[in-house]
Every structure is written in structure tokens, then in C-alpha cells.
Design a protein around this motif. Structure first.
Motif, short mmCIF file in Angstrom:
data_model
loop_
_atom_site.label_atom_id
_atom_site.label_comp_id
_atom_site.label_asym_id
_atom_site.label_seq_id
_atom_site.Cartn_x
_atom_site.Cartn_y
_atom_site.Cartn_z
N HIS A 21 18.77 -2.92 -7.07
CA HIS A 21 18.89 -4.03 -6.19
C HIS A 21 17.73 -3.85 -5.07
O HIS A 21 17.91 -4.61 -3.90
N SER A 22 16.60 -3.28 -5.37
CA SER A 22 15.45 -3.42 -4.55
C SER A 22 15.10 -4.62 -3.83
O SER A 22 14.70 -4.71 -2.76
N ARG A 23 15.06 -5.64 -4.70
CA ARG A 23 14.46 -6.86 -4.35
C ARG A 23 15.45 -7.47 -3.54
O ARG A 23 14.95 -8.04 -2.26
N GLU A 24 16.78 -7.50 -3.46
CA GLU A 24 17.55 -7.79 -2.79
C GLU A 24 17.75 -7.06 -1.30
O GLU A 24 18.11 -7.94 -0.16
N PHE A 26 15.64 -4.93 -0.15
CA PHE A 26 14.37 -4.59 0.89
C PHE A 26 13.31 -5.39 0.38
O PHE A 26 12.35 -5.25 1.26
N GLY A 27 13.53 -6.16 -0.39
CA GLY A 27 12.56 -7.29 -0.58
C GLY A 27 11.15 -6.77 -1.26
O GLY A 27 10.12 -7.34 -1.15
N VAL A 28 11.50 -5.87 -2.21
CA VAL A 28 10.29 -5.21 -3.01
C VAL A 28 10.50 -4.94 -4.38
O VAL A 28 11.96 -4.65 -4.57
N LYS A 29 9.69 -4.99 -5.17
CA LYS A 29 9.75 -4.74 -6.74
C LYS A 29 10.42 -3.18 -6.83
O LYS A 29 10.12 -2.32 -6.14
N LYS A 47 20.59 3.43 3.28
CA LYS A 47 19.61 2.22 3.32
C LYS A 47 18.31 2.22 4.24
O LYS A 47 17.37 2.01 4.15
N LYS A 51 14.84 1.89 3.61
CA LYS A 51 13.69 1.13 4.15
C LYS A 51 12.50 1.62 4.92
O LYS A 51 11.37 1.36 4.98
N THR A 55 8.55 1.27 4.09
CA THR A 55 7.78 0.58 4.99
C THR A 55 6.78 1.76 5.33
O THR A 55 5.38 1.09 5.36
#
Length: 63
Positions: A21-24, A26-29, A47, A51, A55
Motif C-alpha cells: 500500500h506504499s502508493r496510498e 506514502f505516495g511512492v512506488k 508508519k 515515512k 523521506t
């Protein structure tokens, strides 16, 4: 120093579940997630920890 209520209550998740679920989350592939957590030896992570590692990974200078 006492931990805050949110620090005590944060749940650790299996890394493979966070990766799915990395896209949902953390917004990353998933590939970026893999790179950021490559050296993590634990099976579970919060989480917030994930994160922070993502970053740091994204801010590294490319050589």
C-alpha cells in the motif's frame, strides 16, 4: 522523558503489508519503498518510521 500518547499507541505493521500500500500511504512506488527500507532488519515497522526512512531516501544526493 515520557513518550506522548500517540507514540505509545502507534502500531507496527509488517513491511510487506506497508509495501503493498506504499502508493496510498506514502505516495511512492513500491520500488522506492524497497530502496528506502533496504537496510531495515525488522519485519515490522511503524508508519512514522517508514515515512522518515522514505523521506531520507528521497533527499539523498545522487552520485
Amino acid at each position: 522523558m515520557m513518550a506522548t500518547k500517540s507514540e505509545k499507541a502507534e502500531t507496527a505493521f509488517y513491511i510487506k503489508d506497508l509495501r503493498e500500500h506504499s502508493r496510498e500511504l506514502f505516495g511512492v512506488k513500491p520500488e522506492v519503498f524497497d530502496g528506502a527500507l533496504f537496510h531495515v532488519d525488522k519485519k515490522r515497522i511503524t508508519k512514522t518510521e517508514a515515512k522518515k526512512l522514505i523521506t531520507q531516501f528521497l533527499q539523498k544526493e545522487v552520485k
